[in-house]
Motif scaffolding. Structure first.
Motif, short mmCIF file in Angstrom:
data_model
loop_
_atom_site.label_atom_id
_atom_site.label_comp_id
_atom_site.label_asym_id
_atom_site.label_seq_id
_atom_site.Cartn_x
_atom_site.Cartn_y
_atom_site.Cartn_z
N THR A 17 0.85 -1.18 0.00
CA THR A 17 0.00 0.00 0.00
C THR A 17 0.89 1.23 0.00
O THR A 17 1.77 1.35 0.85
N TYR A 18 0.67 2.08 -0.97
CA TYR A 18 1.43 3.32 -1.05
C TYR A 18 0.57 4.44 -0.52
O TYR A 18 -0.54 4.65 -0.99
N VAL A 19 1.09 5.15 0.44
CA VAL A 19 0.36 6.32 0.93
C VAL A 19 1.20 7.52 0.57
O VAL A 19 2.40 7.55 0.84
N TYR A 20 0.62 8.46 -0.12
CA TYR A 20 1.42 9.62 -0.51
C TYR A 20 0.63 10.89 -0.37
O TYR A 20 -0.59 10.90 -0.33
N GLU A 21 1.42 11.94 -0.37
CA GLU A 21 0.87 13.27 -0.20
C GLU A 21 0.72 13.90 -1.57
O GLU A 21 1.62 13.78 -2.40
N VAL A 22 -0.36 14.55 -1.81
CA VAL A 22 -0.50 15.27 -3.07
C VAL A 22 -0.42 16.74 -2.74
O VAL A 22 -1.24 17.25 -1.99
N SER A 23 0.60 17.39 -3.27
CA SER A 23 0.78 18.79 -2.93
C SER A 23 0.58 19.65 -4.17
O SER A 23 0.38 19.14 -5.26
N HIS A 24 0.64 20.96 -4.00
CA HIS A 24 0.44 21.86 -5.12
C HIS A 24 1.66 21.89 -6.02
O HIS A 24 1.54 21.94 -7.24
N GLU A 25 2.84 21.86 -5.44
CA GLU A 25 4.06 22.00 -6.24
C GLU A 25 4.33 20.70 -7.00
O GLU A 25 4.40 20.69 -8.23
N PRO A 91 1.90 14.81 -17.46
CA PRO A 91 1.52 15.92 -16.57
C PRO A 91 0.01 16.14 -16.67
O PRO A 91 -0.56 15.99 -17.76
N LEU A 92 -0.59 16.44 -15.57
CA LEU A 92 -2.03 16.68 -15.61
C LEU A 92 -2.43 17.64 -14.51
O LEU A 92 -1.71 17.85 -13.55
N SER A 106 -4.53 27.02 -9.52
CA SER A 106 -4.33 25.60 -9.22
C SER A 106 -3.78 24.87 -10.45
O SER A 106 -2.85 24.06 -10.35
N ILE A 107 -4.35 25.17 -11.64
CA ILE A 107 -3.85 24.53 -12.86
C ILE A 107 -2.39 24.91 -13.08
O ILE A 107 -1.54 24.06 -13.36
N ALA A 108 -2.14 26.20 -12.93
CA ALA A 108 -0.78 26.69 -13.17
C ALA A 108 0.21 26.00 -12.26
O ALA A 108 1.28 25.55 -12.69
N SER A 109 -0.17 25.86 -10.99
CA SER A 109 0.77 25.24 -10.05
C SER A 109 0.93 23.75 -10.35
O SER A 109 2.03 23.20 -10.24
N GLN A 110 -0.17 23.09 -10.75
CA GLN A 110 -0.06 21.65 -11.04
C GLN A 110 0.77 21.40 -12.29
O GLN A 110 1.49 20.42 -12.38
N LEU A 111 0.63 22.30 -13.28
CA LEU A 111 1.37 22.10 -14.52
C LEU A 111 2.77 22.72 -14.45
O LEU A 111 3.62 22.45 -15.29
N GLY A 112 2.97 23.59 -13.46
CA GLY A 112 4.27 24.19 -13.29
C GLY A 112 4.51 25.39 -14.19
O GLY A 112 5.65 25.71 -14.54
N THR A 113 3.42 26.09 -14.59
CA THR A 113 3.62 27.30 -15.39
C THR A 113 3.78 28.50 -14.47
O THR A 113 3.46 28.44 -13.28
N GLU A 130 -3.86 32.81 -20.65
CA GLU A 130 -2.95 32.80 -21.81
C GLU A 130 -1.72 31.96 -21.51
O GLU A 130 -1.29 31.15 -22.35
N ALA A 131 -1.16 32.14 -20.30
CA ALA A 131 0.05 31.40 -19.94
C ALA A 131 -0.21 29.89 -19.98
O ALA A 131 0.60 29.12 -20.52
N ILE A 132 -1.35 29.50 -19.43
CA ILE A 132 -1.66 28.06 -19.40
C ILE A 132 -1.90 27.55 -20.81
O ILE A 132 -1.43 26.47 -21.20
#
Lengths: 312, 348
Positions: A17-25, A91-92, A106-113, A130-132
């Motif tokens: 079982t993998y337990v992991y943290e999902v963060s913004h970065e 990436p998603l 949130s999108i920007a942080s998840q995609l890293g823009t 526009e950036a996204i």
């Protein structure tokens, strides 16, 4: 920020079982690896076929709209699609409805823009859009949007633009309006789960709450769930809390009132039999039945309709 | 719903749709109505058939597979051989089973009537208006069902809905229908409300029914033996607005045919003397010879049982429910040919 858990069966036969943290970065950071056999159980998942279809469609650069009633397992499906895509290394960005600015950030942080301009100023909504869009036109990334029916018009228009630019995305909604982006995307409707699957979910929910429910009790409770897994868990919890039964919330109904009236109407044929047999009494009885059915119909149709709100 | 409600509903429906008050049929309906609830071990049939109910409740939610058109059809097919022995019993069985689950349509969670579809059939659409088990509304429904069941049983043991309707309303054509169906088994009395056609006085009297004449008219007899055509047609002596028919006592009918070929009427009638009574009615047509001096008096205020048409040397006499005494006094000494039907009503 959230904690997620996945269970994998290794080639050796061992379960982990993998337990992991999902963060913004970072999308996820593996934290704990536990050998299985622990007390925690992975949630049951029955939408494997839909998941595979969606993943395949997204990988083929197609967008999809998934619709289903509230609680039918849409969010679980999005999570599993996200996990599958993440596992494949794409990436998603997973989006939950919020204000346009929050969503875009949130999108920007998840995609890293970038969320700031070259001058170091925070980007405006338009700037972020526009950036996204720029990022997405250069990279392969997926947008997974949960509860899309709650998105604001501006975000929907922006998504529509991205869609016409060929951006693959998954929209998940319950009863969205038949317009703009919702109409344009190919659609999958989530079917209700089978009786057996609902029963398993109920048993698991009972197990998690630590209560024993007999087959008779489960059969009784299951009447109120339809094919809705959220309701399956809810009725078990209601039983656990000792709450009284209230009106069932699932949506698989057939209103039999027209059938009842049609069935009663058949008896007015007596009138014509009376006419044919030249029997005044049969003719009168047929007439009386006709009037009675008319009154019943009037009363049944003047009853208050089912409220869309909860409670009385 | 409680099993007693199911049983009541099924009994009422069986009595109504099969038009019966027979205890075996009603009991079959009531018992069959318990069967759909075999899908939970909490119900009485479920406890009796425990292996079946525990198998079912492990696999299906309550009120699904057993509460469906599919199951009803399957049971109808399986029990089809019963039709050969007793078709009414089979009808009661299927009707009872159907009613057993159909009553649950009016409950909050409805029934999956179209199994294998999971959609639940409900009436009415608003869940707030549907019944929940053991609620005061269910007891109210139960009380109404009991009243309806009692009314239906009374009606059905009285000869059915149509009979009760006819005998309550008393439309002349309905009275004729009753006489048609029961006249051969019972001596019938008719309470007539109306007026005398000529005198225009009102009538509220009890008569004995002789026979129906047309679809709207009856031939009635008063205590003195006088006959009246009663109904709604033009040539009635009593124009009736209502005719209430009552059964008096069981009877046996005897019908004899009498052939005359130039014989004396009195001699031929004498052969049948011992089978005749005050309720012997003679019908038919006779050709009477030497009838020049034969005179038949007609009455305007009562029914003419004997009518005469003079021909050359012969007279044609029509008899319509004439009594033997009348025939004897009028035609006794004449030579006549023809055939007569003698109908004797024997009160048991």
């Amino acid at each position: 920020m959230g904690i997620k858990q996945h269970r994998r069966k290794l080639a050796s036969g061992e379960e982990r079982t993998y337990v992991y943290e999902v963060s913004h970065e970072q999308r996820r950071s593996v934290a704990v690896v536990r050998n299985s056999g622990s007390d925690s159980v992975s949630p049951l998942f029955y939408r494997g076929e839909e998941k595979n279809r969606i993943v395949a469609a997204l990988k083929a650069d197609s967008s999809l709209l998934v619709i289903g009633e509230p609680g039918c397992g849409k969010t679980t499906l999005v999570d599993s699609v996200a996990a599958a895509l993440a596992e494949a290394g794409f990436p998603l960005a997973t989006i939950n409805p919020a204000t346009p600015k929050q969503i875009l950030l949130s999108i920007a942080s998840q995609l890293g823009t970038d969320t700031e301009s070259i001058e170091g100023k925070a980007l405006t909504v338009t700037g972020l859009m526009e950036a996204i869009a720029d990022f997405l036109s250069e990279n392969t990334a997926f947008l997974l949007i949960d509860d899309a029916h709650r998105l604001s018009v501006s975000i929907r228009c922006w998504l529509e633009e991205l869609h016409s630019g060929g951006q693959p995305m998954l929209l998940v909604a319950s009863r969205p309006p038949a317009k703009d982006i919702f109409l344009k995307l190919p659609r999958i409707e989530l079917q209700p789960l089978s009786h057996r699957q609902i029963r398993e979910i109920m048993q698991q929910a009972a197990g998690e709450l630590g209560i024993e429910l007999s087959a008779a009790q489960l059969a009784q409770l299951q009447q109120r769930c339809g094919g809705n897994p959220m309701l399956a868990k809810r009725v078990v919890r209601e039983e656990y809390l000792g709450l009284e039964e209230n009106s069932p919330d699932h949506t698989q109904w057939v209103d039999g009132t027209p059938f009842l009236i049609a069935g009663l109407m058949v008896f007015t044929i007596v009138r014509f039999i009376g006419l044919g047999l030249n029997s005044t009494s049969l003719y009168l009885i047929g007439g009386l039945v006709g009037v009675t059915v008319g009154i019943v119909r009037l009363l049944l149709y003047s009853l208050p309709k089912k409220s869309v709100r909860l409670g009385r | 719903m409680r099993s007693i409600t199911h049983a009541l509903f099924a009994t009422t429906a069986t009595s109504l749709l099969l038009g019966t008050a027979e205890p075996t049929l009603l009991l079959t309906g009531a018992l069959a109505s318990q069967l759909p609830d075999v899908d939970t071990s909490r119900s009485i049939p479920g406890r009796i058939l425990l292996p079946v109910s525990s198998w079912l409740e492990k696999r299906y939610p309550h009120r699904t597979i057993t509460h469906s058109f599919l199951a009803t059809g399957a049971i109808a097919l399986v029990t089809l051989p019963v039709v050969i022995i007793a078709s009414k019993l089979w009808q009661a069985l299927i009707l009872g089973y159907f009613c057993g689950w159909f009553a649950d349509v009016f409950t909050k969670s409805g029934v999956a009537a179209f199994y294998p579809s999971a959609a639940r059939l409900v009436i009415p659409g608003n869940p707030q208006l549907r019944l929940s088990t053991g609620s005061p509304a269910e007891y109210f429904v139960m009380a109404v069902l009991i009243l309806v069941a009692i009314a239906l049983l009374t009606i059905n043991s009285n000869g059915g809905i149509l009979r009760t309707f006819n005998s309550t309303l008393g439309i002349p054509s309905g009275a004729v229908e009753i006489v048609n169906s029961e006249g051969s088994q019972y001596l019938l009395m008719a309470q007539v409300y109306g007026r005398w056609a000529i005198a225009q006085q009102s009538v509220n009297e009890k008569f004995e029914v002789v026979r129906p004449l047309t679809q709207t008219d009856l031939l009635l007899k008063d205590s003195s033996g006088k006959r009246y055509r009663t109904g709604s047609s033009q040539n009635c002596q009593i124009i009736a607005s209502r005719i209430l028919i009552e059964r008096s006592s069981p009877v046996r009918l005897q019908v004899q045919e009498m052939q005359l070929t130039e014989q004396v009427v009195a001699e031929v009638l004498a052969q049948y003397q011992n089978s005749m009574s005050e309720r012997t009615y003679i019908n038919g047509t006779l050709t009477v010879e030497d009838a020049e001096d034969l005179v038949v008096t007609t009455h305007a205020d009562s029914f003419n049982t004997i009518t005469l048409q003079h021909g050359r040397e012969v007279g044609v006499v029509q008899l319509e429910s004439a009594s033997p005494a009348e025939v004897l006094s009028l035609l006794g000494d004449y030579y006549a040919s023809g055939s007569l039907i003698i109908r004797t009503v024997e009160v048991l």
